[in-house]
Design a protein around this motif. Structure first.
Motif, PDB file in Angstrom:
ATOM      1  N   VAL A   1       0.825  -1.222   0.000  1.00  0.00           N
ATOM      2  CA  VAL A   1       0.000   0.000   0.000  1.00  0.00           C
ATOM      3  C   VAL A   1       0.855   1.266   0.000  1.00  0.00           C
ATOM      4  O   VAL A   1       0.543   2.247  -0.684  1.00  0.00           O
ATOM      5  N   LEU A   2       1.952   1.275   0.755  1.00  0.00           N
ATOM      6  CA  LEU A   2       2.787   2.469   0.865  1.00  0.00           C
ATOM      7  C   LEU A   2       3.661   2.596  -0.377  1.00  0.00           C
ATOM      8  O   LEU A   2       4.473   1.717  -0.676  1.00  0.00           O
ATOM      9  N   ARG A   3       3.501   3.701  -1.111  1.00  0.00           N
ATOM     10  CA  ARG A   3       4.166   3.875  -2.403  1.00  0.00           C
ATOM     11  C   ARG A   3       4.682   5.300  -2.561  1.00  0.00           C
ATOM     12  O   ARG A   3       4.306   6.205  -1.801  1.00  0.00           O
ATOM     13  N   ALA A   4       5.535   5.476  -3.569  1.00  0.00           N
ATOM     14  CA  ALA A   4       6.072   6.797  -3.916  1.00  0.00           C
ATOM     15  C   ALA A   4       5.822   7.037  -5.400  1.00  0.00           C
ATOM     16  O   ALA A   4       6.209   6.218  -6.242  1.00  0.00           O
ATOM     17  N   TYR A   5       5.169   8.157  -5.723  1.00  0.00           N
ATOM     18  CA  TYR A   5       4.842   8.489  -7.107  1.00  0.00           C
ATOM     19  C   TYR A   5       5.617   9.719  -7.570  1.00  0.00           C
ATOM     20  O   TYR A   5       5.841  10.654  -6.786  1.00  0.00           O
TER      21      TYR A   5
END
Length: 320
Positions: free
Chosen positions: A293-297
Motif C-alpha cells: 500500500v505504501l508507495r512513492a509516485y
C-alpha cells in the motif's frame, strides 16, 4: 460578507464560514433556516462544493444548499447533501440553465461571480464548521509550478490498509472510506472500517465516495475534516503534517502514473503521507496487499493526475 483570498494566483478558492456570515435566520414548523450573505470569491468560478462538520442527536439532520450569481441574476438553491448521524443522502439530478449537481458538486454551465449557502436543520444540531471550495474559471495549469514540492522531506507513519483484501462486495469502490479511515487511525481516532463504510454510504447514489459525506463522517469522529482544492503540491506543507493528512482524488490513463497498482482509473482516492526527492509519498488502498500500500509516485505525474485531471480536490483530515 466577502472573504479575502491569497494574492498568489491559484486555480481554486477555499473559504471557511462562521456564524457571522449568516444574513438571516428563520424557524418554521421546527425547521431552522440560515441564509448567508452573498460571498464573492476573488475570481469567477466553474464549480462549487460545500462541506460541513456537525454534532447531532440521532433524530437530527442538516441540509446543505447553495445558489450562485452571474450576470445580474441569482439561481435557485441547489441541494448539495443531507446529513445526519443515521444516514447521508444526495438528491436526484438537479439541472437548469445555471448548471447541474453531480452528486456532491455543483458544476456550472458558465462561470459564476458569487454564491450564497443555505442551511436547514431539524432537531439538536451543532454546526462545528462549514467550508466552500471552487475552481477558477478559466482554469490554467502549469505543470512546473504545480508539481513543485515543499522543501525538505516529510513522511507520516500510516498503518496500511488494502481495499482489495477486504471481504466486501464493493471492495473495488471503497477507496475513499479506506483512505479516510487510515488517516483517522493515524491521528489516534480509532476507527473500524466496517462502521465507517456505513457512515459514508450515500443511500441515494449508492456510492461510498461522496466528498461531502466522507468529510462529514470523519468530522463526527472528533477531527476537523473538509473538502479543499489544491493548486500546487507545495501547498501540502500546510496540510500533510504530524497532525493532518490530505486524501487526494486522482485520475490517470495507462502509463501516466508509474508504479500505481491500477493501470488506469477515472477516479480514485489515495492518502498523501509526505514527500521526498521529487516523489509524493502515499498510501494507495488499491494495492493488492497491505504490504504494498505504501508507495512513492513521481511528483509531475502525480500533479497531473490530481491537480490537472481532478482539479486538485482533496479531503483534509486533521486534529482540531
Amino acid at each position: 460578507m466577502m472573504k479575502p483570498l491569497s494574492s498568489f494566483r491559484q486555480n481554486a478558492f477555499n473559504l471557511s464560514h462562521t456564524p457571522s456570515d449568516v444574513e438571516r435566520t428563520a424557524v418554521t414548523d421546527g425547521i431552522k433556516t440560515n441564509v448567508s450573505f452573498p460571498v464573492r470569491p476573488a475570481f469567477p468560478f466553474s464549480s462549487l462544493v460545500l462541506s460541513g462538520n456537525m454534532s447531532a442527536d440521532n433524530e437530527a439532520c442538516l441540509l446543505l444548499e447553495a445558489q450562485v450569481y452571474r450576470g445580474g441574476e441569482w439561481s435557485g438553491f441547489y441541494k448539495l447533501g443531507l446529513l445526519s448521524a443515521q444516514f447521508k443522502r444526495s438528491f436526484p439530478p438537479q439541472e437548469d440553465t445555471f448548471g447541474r449537481v453531480e452528486t456532491d458538486e455543483l458544476c456550472l454551465s458558465a462561470p459564476a461571480e458569487a454564491y450564497r449557502f443555505r442551511l436547514k436543520s431539524s432537531g439538536e444540531v451543532s454546526l462545528n464548521g462549514l467550508w466552500a471550495c471552487g475552481v477558477r474559471a478559466p482554469f490554467a495549469y502549469d505543470v512546473k509550478s504545480a508539481s513543485r514540492l515543499p522543501s525538505g522531506t516529510f513522511c507520516a507513519a500510516v498503518e496500511p490498509v488494502s481495499q482489495m483484501e477486504q471481504k466486501h462486495p464493493d471492495k473495488r469502490r471503497i477507496c475513499s472510506p479506506v483512505s479516510v479511515s487510515m488517516a483517522l487511525n493515524a491521528l489516534g481516532c480509532q476507527t473500524r472500517l466496517g462502521s465507517f463504510l456505513q457512515d459514508v454510504f450515500d443511500q441515494s447514489a449508492a456510492v461510498y465516495g461522496n466528498w461531502t459525506f466522507n468529510t462529514a463522517a470523519a468530522g463526527m469522529r472528533g477531527v476537523q475534516s473538509f473538502v479543499r482544492r489544491f493548486s500546487s503540491l507545495e501547498e501540502l506543507k500546510d496540510f500533510v503534517t504530524p497532525e493532518s493528512f490530505a486524501v487526494a482524488s486522482i485520475s490517470y490513463g495507462r502509463g501516466q502514473l508509474d508504479g500505481a497498482p491500477m493501470e488506469s482509473t477515472a477516479g480514485h482516492l489515495v492518502l498523501v503521507r509526505g514527500w521526498e526527492k521529487r516523489k509524493v509519498l502515499v498510501a494507495d488502498p488499491a494495492a493488492a496487499t497491505k504490504e504494498t500500500v505504501l508507495r512513492a509516485y513521481d511528483a509531475r505525474q502525480f500533479a497531473d493526475a490530481w491537480l490537472l485531471n481532478k482539479k486538485g480536490v482533496a479531503y483534509i483530515v486533521r486534529k482540531k
